[in-house]
Motif scaffolding. Structure first.
Motif, PDB file in Angstrom:
ATOM      1  N   ASN A  36       0.855  -1.193   0.000  1.00 11.67           N
ATOM      2  CA  ASN A  36       0.000   0.000   0.000  1.00 11.67           C
ATOM      3  C   ASN A  36       0.889   1.241   0.000  1.00 11.67           C
ATOM      4  N   CYS A  39       0.575   4.416   2.386  1.00 16.89           N
ATOM      5  CA  CYS A  39       0.951   4.387   3.802  1.00 16.89           C
ATOM      6  C   CYS A  39       2.294   3.702   4.005  1.00 16.89           C
ATOM      7  N   ASP A  41       2.533   0.313   3.836  1.00 15.12           N
ATOM      8  CA  ASP A  41       2.277  -1.025   4.399  1.00 15.12           C
ATOM      9  C   ASP A  41       2.698  -2.094   3.397  1.00 15.12           C
ATOM     10  N   CYS A  64       1.375   0.018   9.317  1.00 16.72           N
ATOM     11  CA  CYS A  64       0.715   0.731  10.403  1.00 16.72           C
ATOM     12  C   CYS A  64      -0.157  -0.221  11.220  1.00 16.72           C
ATOM     13  N   SER A  67      -3.187  -1.835   9.319  1.00 17.90           N
ATOM     14  CA  SER A  67      -2.875  -2.881   8.341  1.00 17.90           C
ATOM     15  C   SER A  67      -2.456  -4.167   9.043  1.00 17.90           C
ATOM     16  N   ARG A 125      -7.293   5.222   5.346  1.00 21.36           N
ATOM     17  CA  ARG A 125      -7.207   4.027   6.185  1.00 21.36           C
ATOM     18  C   ARG A 125      -7.922   2.823   5.591  1.00 21.36           C
ATOM     19  N   CYS A 128      -5.418   0.725   4.088  1.00 25.09           N
ATOM     20  CA  CYS A 128      -4.643   0.006   5.097  1.00 25.09           C
ATOM     21  C   CYS A 128      -5.405  -1.244   5.554  1.00 25.09           C
TER      22      CYS A 128
HETATM   23 ZN    ZN Z   1      -1.389   1.780   6.746  1.00 25.88          ZN
END
Ligand code: ZN
Length: 150
Positions: A36, A39, A41, A64, A67, A125, A128
């Protein structure tokens, strides 16, 4: 509702602190990578599927709290289910985090996964929370391309 929110928050923090099934799977016969970029991830999802049933599931990666918690809950949720059930679960989860017509209360049947329903209010989000799920679908379909959420 605020008690429920606290509970959901606690569930996410708990899975982030001690992710379940956080390991590689030596005898996995399905696996996929997800990324991702919004972010940062990253994760690898491992599945062991026999006779159409997910016997084991695990993941590794970094990212994060959302995730990681989502991947942790995913691995718990898919174990013991048939591939058809896992696909249905993907659709249901995806609807929960993207639907604008249903409320999070409409998804209490998802159990602890419902803790992630609140992410729909935060579009960044959503990616995530859904990364592990898109990666799951790729693992089922044995796609070679890594999954990107964009
Ligand atoms: Zn994330």
């Amino acid at each position: 509702m605020s008690d429920l929110r606290d509970l959901y928050q606690e569930t996410i923090l708990d899975h982030n602190r001690s992710p379940r099934n956080y390991r590689s799977l030596a005898d996995a016969n399905h696996q996929a990578d997800g990324y991702n970029p919004l972010c940062g991830d990253r994760l690898t999802l491992f599945l062991k599927i026999e006779d159409g049933i997910v016997r084991d599931a695990s993941f590794e990666g970094s990212g994060c709290a959302i995730s990681k918690a989502s991947a942790s809950m995913l691995t718990e949720s898919v174990k013991g289910r048939t591939v058809a059930e896992v696909r249905a679960l993907f659709e249901r989860f995806h609807r929960m985090v993207t639907s604008s017509t249903e409320t999070p209360d409409d998804f209490v049947d998802l159990g602890k996964l419902a803790a992630l329903g609140g992410v729909r209010e935060f579009p960044v989000r959503v990616k995530c929370a859904s990364l592990a799920w898109h990666t799951l679908r790729a693992a089922l379909e044995e796609r070679d391309e890594p999954v990107r959420t964009e």
